[in-house]
Design an enzyme around this catalytic site. Structure first.
Site, PDB file in Angstrom:
ATOM      1  N   CYS A  21      47.317  57.042  24.789  1.00  0.00           N
ATOM      2  CA  CYS A  21      47.322  55.624  24.418  1.00  0.00           C
ATOM      3  C   CYS A  21      46.906  54.783  25.616  1.00  0.00           C
ATOM      4  CB  CYS A  21      48.724  55.222  23.946  1.00  0.00           C
ATOM      5  SG  CYS A  21      48.901  53.443  23.684  1.00  0.00           S
ATOM      6  N   CYS A  46      55.122  52.214  20.746  1.00  0.00           N
ATOM      7  CA  CYS A  46      54.314  51.792  21.893  1.00  0.00           C
ATOM      8  C   CYS A  46      55.046  50.737  22.718  1.00  0.00           C
ATOM      9  CB  CYS A  46      52.974  51.253  21.398  1.00  0.00           C
ATOM     10  SG  CYS A  46      51.703  51.165  22.650  1.00  0.00           S
ATOM     11  N   GLY A 101      60.564  67.697  -4.046  1.00  0.00           N
ATOM     12  CA  GLY A 101      59.125  67.808  -4.263  1.00  0.00           C
ATOM     13  C   GLY A 101      58.699  67.651  -5.715  1.00  0.00           C
ATOM     14  N   CYS A 106      50.171  52.370  26.558  1.00  0.00           N
ATOM     15  CA  CYS A 106      51.426  52.887  27.122  1.00  0.00           C
ATOM     16  C   CYS A 106      51.293  54.273  27.709  1.00  0.00           C
ATOM     17  CB  CYS A 106      52.522  52.879  26.055  1.00  0.00           C
ATOM     18  SG  CYS A 106      52.354  54.228  24.854  1.00  0.00           S
ATOM     19  N   CYS A 118      48.582  53.524  20.327  1.00  0.00           N
ATOM     20  CA  CYS A 118      49.542  54.122  19.394  1.00  0.00           C
ATOM     21  C   CYS A 118      49.492  53.377  18.076  1.00  0.00           C
ATOM     22  CB  CYS A 118      50.975  53.962  19.912  1.00  0.00           C
ATOM     23  SG  CYS A 118      51.352  54.913  21.382  1.00  0.00           S
TER      24      CYS A 118
END
Lengths: 256, 289, 227
Positions: free
Chosen positions: B237, B268, B29, B240, B262
């Protein structure tokens, strides 16, 4: 009794020029010390040295910390000094803009110190911020407004709230009423007096305005050319000045 | 053999970047400054990510590039071609097959493995930048762990919008120490930041690299009474039928008709290949778009 | 309670040719609890000066000024501040206030300074204002706009709000009508009865005769005039 602040032989030089020199005094809890002088007297330099904003060239500034008693803040390491600046100490700047975040709401400004010491409950933080706004006589419905929408007096009061929310024991003030309208000054002075008494604060106030010290300070130091020329009870120094410069200063004040 | 050095950058530059990466992995970080090079694309087009990818790629790697989840946007295609040309590595659109994945603004839906590296493109690495313009001051805040200001930002959100309104680039605390900007990924992706793969973040214009080693603790900042929620659109979605993936919203006509799909194109299409069909979808066929 | 011993004072005016003006030599004064001692002497003889030295407002050049156990002439500022809060009260001739503070808050100030809670302090302040015939409609206004007599009464109310064991009164009945003069004298008698040691300056002979047990003529402390 242990002094809250013990200042010993503080000096600051700019090359050959004296910023301030040979300043020593003890400050006890609940006392307000005024520092007056004209431009160039060294009063702001002294205040900045005491508050850790400038590093003095000589001397010690010992503060009675909660955990470890008297400690020299000049030789403290930076994280400790910054922590002190967020908890036990406060600094009220002459221009509110220097002491506030102008792009953060009033509530955020007051809450910042709380969040900086670990407060993590939004509702509690907001409640405490609103409470403090009320104590400095800012209407609670301004809690989400930015300081840019506030008048000068309100900004200054917000700065005070922001500083006092963590219950500091020592407040440094640099010309707290400078630049404010006279009527606004009066209200601010009264507010400061009340807060000093309620919270048993100690304060060190730098100003060029003798009326401010008469109303706010218990003790007074008069500075000229970097030296402290006279010190004592405020009313005594102003009513019975001993040093030539103090006599000149007092007699020069315009009466209304 | 290409006229370029492998992956465009010279070896000394790659070493410099790798040192920065190692330092970043050692201090999760923490923003490591690095000497960002001139790249054959302007700032703001992923130069940071490209430099990091260039430094970690080896000839045996398989490389994937996504831009907001899609493999087929202009930028993704450009960068993929760039590495095909300068490194001659194998490229793929299938997440599972890639060893190095460079991404802009999304984390792939499926879980990544210990043998994968995810490289993020980062515009502004400093999470405190918009609150505290001074670089000197923000560096001090990081080194002294003074993050009160970050919570001020969240406080402001709640006071203005009733909830923490930050929808992307949601700040996180890494290993309980450094506050980090995870790049402009949607907050929905934040929980995925705790993963098995190595995550590297590159900001070319700002000249910073940071990193999260595998299995590192990453916590999104919040308040006790306003806890973090990884929200997404409340839809499935339309192609899909997935209900657990981040969705793009597409306006399909002038009457305001819309469909949700997606954002992760590989996720997807993998689902569609497996037979899933959404509300507006058609069964998968090899030559469909 | 109050003991002034061999106190001397002179003023040095640096900005006027360093003129040195002696104003007092060998001042002696003793006040026991429950006593009221008047300072008399012509205008300019040093009555107010002596009073201010007892309060610590003027610096004594030499000698001792004991209030209770504290030698005001030598004490630390902190000690004098403590003294002024709990032991020694002073009603001057002029009302000096922070502008815009309501009258009842001005009067309550000494009580708040000793730690009394706000509500009881304000109630006591109001009782005093009522006693001194300040109309209720004025209690929430700042006294800076009041008449001279009204300001003086506010000043007195503030001085008597807290039961100081020692009290200094500089012309407390000046600018007051007969009714209010009576009220003030009654309050002084009340303070004496509870054991306060009082030093007062009264131009009004009758008032002085009524409340004061002794008189000290400060002309006895005037330095011999220079040739």
């Amino acid at each position: 009794m242990t002094p809250l602040l013990q200042v010993e032989d503080i000096a600051k030089f700019y090359g050959h020029r004296i910023g301030c020199t040979g300043v020593s005094f003890d400050l006890f809890p609940g006392e307000v010390m005024g520092i007056v002088g004209e431009s160039g007297s060294g009063k702001s330099t002294l205040l900045n040295c005491l508050a850790g904003q400038l590093t003095p060239d000589a001397g010690a500034v010992r503060f009675d910390t909660r955990a470890e008693g008297l400690r020299d803040t000049v030789t403290m390491n930076e994280p400790e000094r910054r922590m002190l600046g967020r908890t036990d100490w406060a600094f009220v700047h002459q221009h509110a803009r220097d002491g506030l975040r102008m792009n953060v709401s009033a509530g955020g400004n007051v809450g910042e110190r709380l969040m900086a010491i670990g407060a993590r409950h939004y509702g509690d933080i907001r409640a405490e911020a609103t409470d403090w706004l009320d104590r400095v006589e800012i209407s609670a419905d301004r809690v989400d407004d930015r300081p840019t929408t506030f008048s000068g007096g309100m900004q200054q009061r917000l700065q005070i709230a922001r500083n006092l929310v963590t219950g500091p024991r020592l407040v440094f003030m640099d010309e707290p009423t400078g630049g404010l309208d006279v009527s606004v000054q009066a209200r601010l002075l009264d507010l400061l007096r009340g807060l000093v008494r309620e919270m048993n604060l100690s304060a060190i106030i730098v100003t060029h305005d003798l009326a401010v010290v008469r109303l706010l300070a218990d003790r007074l130091m008069v500075m000229k050319d970097g030296y402290v020329v006279e010190t004592g009870l405020t009313d005594q120094v102003l009513d019975d000045p001993q040093h030539a410069y103090t006599q000149l200063l007092v007699s020069s004040v315009l009466q209304v | 053999m290409s006229d370029y050095n492998f992956a465009y950058l010279d070896e000394q530059t790659k070493r410099m970047i790798r040192r920065a990466i190692l330092k970043g992995l050692a201090i999760p970080g923490y923003q490591v400054p690095f000497a960002s090079r001139e790249m054959p694309m302007p700032y703001g087009w992923g130069t940071g990510g490209v430099q990091v990818s260039a430094a970690v790629l080896t000839p045996d790697d398989t490389f994937k590039v996504i831009d907001q989840g899609a493999d087929d946007t202009t930028n993704a295609v450009s960068i993929r071609r760039f590495f095909e040309k300068t490194a001659q590595v194998k490229t793929t659109e299938t997440t599972r097959d890639a060893s190095v994945i460079q991404t802009r603004h999304r984390i792939p839906e499926g879980d990544l493995g210990e043998d994968q590296i995810l490289v993020y493109q980062v515009p502004i690495p400093e999470p405190l930048r918009f609150l505290e313009p001074s670089e000197v001051e923000t560096r001090k805040m990081h080194s002294l762990e003074e993050y009160g200001l970050m919570h001020v930002k969240l406080y402001e959100d709640i006071s203005q919008h009733g909830a923490i309104a930050t929808a992307y680039a949601y700040p996180v605390k890494v290993e309980g120490r450094y506050v980090m900007d995870p790049s402009p990924i949607p907050k929905f992706d934040n929980p995925k930041l705790e993963m098995a793969a190595i995550q590297l973040f590159g900001a070319g214009r700002e000249q910073r690299i940071y990193a999260i080693p595998p299995y590192t603790q990453v916590v999104s900042l919040d308040f006790d009474d306003f806890p973090f929620e990884p929200t997404k659109a409340d839809h499935a979605c339309d192609l899909c039928g997935a209900t657990d993936s981040y969705l793009d919203e597409l306006i399909v006509d002038d009457a305001g008709g819309r469909m949700f799909m997606c954002s992760d194109t590989d996720y997807c299409s993998t689902r569609r290949k497996a037979g899933h069909v959404g509300a507006q979808g058609v069964p998968y066929s090899e030559d469909a778009a | 309670m109050i003991s002034v011993q061999n106190v001397s004072k002179s003023f040095t005016l640096h900005n006027q040719g360093t003129a040195v003006i002696p104003v007092m030599v060998g001042a002696d004064l003793d006040v026991a609890p429950g006593e009221c001692v008047a300072l008399v002497g012509a205008s300019g003889a040093g009555k107010s000066t002596l009073m201010r030295m007892i309060y610590g407002n003027y610096l004594a050049e030499s000698g001792r000024i004991l209030v209770g156990d504290v030698d005001v002439a030598q004490a630390q500022p902190r000690e004098i501040l403590q003294l002024r809060r709990h032991t020694l009260g002073y009603v001057s001739q002029f009302l000096r206030v922070v502008p815009r503070v309501p009258t009842r808050d001005v009067v309550a100030e000494p009580l708040l300074a000793t730690g009394m809670a706000r509500e009881p302090a304000l109630r006591r302040a109001e009782a005093l204002l009522w006693q001194l015939n300040i109309p209720q409609r004025l209690w929430s206004l700042s006294p800076t706009t009041f008449s001279g007599g009204e300001q003086q009464r506010v000043n007195i109310a503030r001085g008597f709000a807290y039961g100081y064991p020692a009290l200094l009164l500089d012309e407390p009945t000046a600018s007051l009508d007969a009714t209010n003069r009576e009220v003030v004298l009654h309050m002084v008698e009340g303070a004496k009865a509870r054991g306060a040691a009082i030093v007062g300056i009264f131009h009004d002979d009758a008032a002085r005769a009524r409340v004061c047990d002794r008189e000290i003529d400060v002309r006895a402390f005037t330095p011999q005039a220079a040739a």
